[in-house]
Scaffold this motif. Structure first.
Motif, PDB file in Angstrom:
ATOM      1  N   MET A  74     -35.330 -16.925  31.015  1.00  0.00           N
ATOM      2  CA  MET A  74     -36.784 -16.994  31.152  1.00  0.00           C
ATOM      3  C   MET A  74     -37.278 -18.435  31.110  1.00  0.00           C
ATOM      4  SD  MET A  74     -38.263 -14.030  31.372  1.00  0.00           S
ATOM      5  CE  MET A  74     -38.169 -12.330  30.929  1.00  0.00           C
ATOM      6  N   GLY A  75     -36.362 -19.373  30.872  1.00  0.00           N
ATOM      7  CA  GLY A  75     -36.757 -20.777  30.813  1.00  0.00           C
ATOM      8  C   GLY A  75     -37.365 -21.161  29.475  1.00  0.00           C
ATOM      9  N   LEU A  76     -37.020 -20.420  28.432  1.00  0.00           N
ATOM     10  CA  LEU A  76     -37.544 -20.704  27.091  1.00  0.00           C
ATOM     11  C   LEU A  76     -36.437 -21.291  26.229  1.00  0.00           C
ATOM     12  CD1 LEU A  76     -39.518 -17.375  26.658  1.00  0.00           C
ATOM     13  CD2 LEU A  76     -40.491 -19.637  27.073  1.00  0.00           C
ATOM     14  N   GLU A  77     -36.806 -22.164  25.309  1.00  0.00           N
ATOM     15  CA  GLU A  77     -35.860 -22.837  24.427  1.00  0.00           C
ATOM     16  C   GLU A  77     -36.144 -22.479  22.975  1.00  0.00           C
ATOM     17  OE1 GLU A  77     -33.375 -24.885  25.347  1.00  0.00           O
ATOM     18  OE2 GLU A  77     -33.874 -24.919  27.461  1.00  0.00           O
ATOM     19  N   VAL A  78     -35.103 -22.503  22.154  1.00  0.00           N
ATOM     20  CA  VAL A  78     -35.240 -22.275  20.718  1.00  0.00           C
ATOM     21  C   VAL A  78     -34.793 -23.545  20.008  1.00  0.00           C
ATOM     22  CG1 VAL A  78     -34.426 -20.930  18.743  1.00  0.00           C
ATOM     23  CG2 VAL A  78     -34.757 -19.813  20.960  1.00  0.00           C
ATOM     24  N   TYR A  79     -35.620 -24.022  19.096  1.00  0.00           N
ATOM     25  CA  TYR A  79     -35.288 -25.189  18.284  1.00  0.00           C
ATOM     26  C   TYR A  79     -35.365 -24.770  16.831  1.00  0.00           C
ATOM     27  CZ  TYR A  79     -36.103 -27.939  22.480  1.00  0.00           C
ATOM     28  OH  TYR A  79     -36.038 -28.455  23.745  1.00  0.00           O
ATOM     29  N   ILE A  80     -34.432 -25.240  16.033  1.00  0.00           N
ATOM     30  CA  ILE A  80     -34.453 -24.961  14.603  1.00  0.00           C
ATOM     31  C   ILE A  80     -34.372 -26.283  13.860  1.00  0.00           C
ATOM     32  CG2 ILE A  80     -33.241 -23.868  12.681  1.00  0.00           C
ATOM     33  CD1 ILE A  80     -32.299 -21.736  14.665  1.00  0.00           C
ATOM     34  N   PHE A  81     -35.259 -26.444  12.877  1.00  0.00           N
ATOM     35  CA  PHE A  81     -35.286 -27.658  12.082  1.00  0.00           C
ATOM     36  C   PHE A  81     -35.877 -27.306  10.728  1.00  0.00           C
ATOM     37  CE2 PHE A  81     -38.592 -27.437  15.293  1.00  0.00           C
ATOM     38  CZ  PHE A  81     -39.727 -27.281  14.511  1.00  0.00           C
ATOM     39  N   PRO A  82     -35.604 -28.113   9.727  1.00  0.00           N
ATOM     40  CA  PRO A  82     -36.173 -27.841   8.402  1.00  0.00           C
ATOM     41  C   PRO A  82     -37.699 -27.919   8.442  1.00  0.00           C
ATOM     42  CG  PRO A  82     -34.559 -29.625   8.301  1.00  0.00           C
ATOM     43  CD  PRO A  82     -34.773 -29.307   9.740  1.00  0.00           C
ATOM     44  N   ARG A  83     -38.348 -27.090   7.664  1.00  0.00           N
ATOM     45  CA  ARG A  83     -39.819 -27.130   7.612  1.00  0.00           C
ATOM     46  C   ARG A  83     -40.333 -28.518   7.302  1.00  0.00           C
ATOM     47  NH1 ARG A  83     -39.995 -21.947   4.172  1.00  0.00           N
ATOM     48  NH2 ARG A  83     -39.874 -20.381   5.800  1.00  0.00           N
ATOM     49  N   SER A  84     -39.617 -29.233   6.449  1.00  0.00           N
ATOM     50  CA  SER A  84     -40.051 -30.585   6.069  1.00  0.00           C
ATOM     51  C   SER A  84     -40.027 -31.550   7.245  1.00  0.00           C
ATOM     52  CB  SER A  84     -39.172 -31.121   4.937  1.00  0.00           C
ATOM     53  OG  SER A  84     -37.821 -31.204   5.368  1.00  0.00           O
ATOM     54  N   ALA A  85     -39.252 -31.228   8.277  1.00  0.00           N
ATOM     55  CA  ALA A  85     -39.137 -32.095   9.442  1.00  0.00           C
ATOM     56  C   ALA A  85     -39.899 -31.519  10.639  1.00  0.00           C
ATOM     57  CB  ALA A  85     -37.677 -32.282   9.809  1.00  0.00           C
ATOM     58  N   ASP A  86     -40.795 -30.583  10.414  1.00  0.00           N
ATOM     59  CA  ASP A  86     -41.519 -29.906  11.482  1.00  0.00           C
ATOM     60  C   ASP A  86     -42.282 -30.920  12.335  1.00  0.00           C
ATOM     61  OD1 ASP A  86     -43.222 -28.429  13.110  1.00  0.00           O
ATOM     62  OD2 ASP A  86     -43.874 -27.094  11.519  1.00  0.00           O
ATOM     63  N   PRO A  87     -41.868 -31.122  13.587  1.00  0.00           N
ATOM     64  CA  PRO A  87     -42.549 -32.098  14.438  1.00  0.00           C
ATOM     65  C   PRO A  87     -43.914 -31.621  14.930  1.00  0.00           C
ATOM     66  CG  PRO A  87     -40.855 -30.981  15.679  1.00  0.00           C
ATOM     67  CD  PRO A  87     -40.745 -30.497  14.258  1.00  0.00           C
ATOM     68  N   PHE A  88     -44.245 -30.346  14.685  1.00  0.00           N
ATOM     69  CA  PHE A  88     -45.493 -29.789  15.181  1.00  0.00           C
ATOM     70  C   PHE A  88     -46.581 -29.683  14.117  1.00  0.00           C
ATOM     71  CE2 PHE A  88     -42.027 -27.883  17.673  1.00  0.00           C
ATOM     72  CZ  PHE A  88     -42.310 -28.482  18.882  1.00  0.00           C
ATOM     73  N   LYS A  89     -46.219 -29.906  12.848  1.00  0.00           N
ATOM     74  CA  LYS A  89     -47.238 -29.734  11.801  1.00  0.00           C
ATOM     75  C   LYS A  89     -48.253 -30.862  11.879  1.00  0.00           C
ATOM     76  CE  LYS A  89     -44.903 -31.964   7.948  1.00  0.00           C
ATOM     77  NZ  LYS A  89     -44.226 -31.761   6.683  1.00  0.00           N
TER      78      LYS A  89
END
Length: 91
Positions: A74-89
């Motif tokens: 579907m052209g979708l990606e999954v990224y996993i990272f620690p909450r403390s490193a959340d690049p979107f917060k």
């Protein structure tokens, strides 16, 4: 502005997911956004129509390998990272 429910807006399909239902909603949105029927999308992803339907409806026990296969097709990606490193917060 759309209602917010645990990180994902009701009018915006993409973003943080916290439930199988949210993942299913994102997959359904992407499929419909591209104008692909469920049967066609399932065939392209190498899964059955029943599996894709259940996945889009938030089945909690959906097989991870098949789910990732659908996301890739579907052209979708999954990224996993620690909450403390959340690049979107918000900062």
């Amino acid at each position: 502005m759309g209602r917010q429910r645990e990180g994902i807006s009701q009018d915006t399909a993409y973003g943080k997911i916290t439930t199988p239902e949210e993942l299913g909603r994102i997959i359904r949105h992407k499929r419909k956004e591209t104008g692909v029927l469920q049967e066609t999308a399932a065939g392209m992803a190498g899964v059955g129509t029943k599996f894709l339907s259940q996945l889009e409806n938030g089945k909690e026990t959906a097989e991870l390998g098949k789910t990732l296969q659908v996301l890739r097709k579907m052209g979708l990606e999954v990224y996993i990272f620690p909450r403390s490193a959340d690049p979107f917060k918000e900062r």
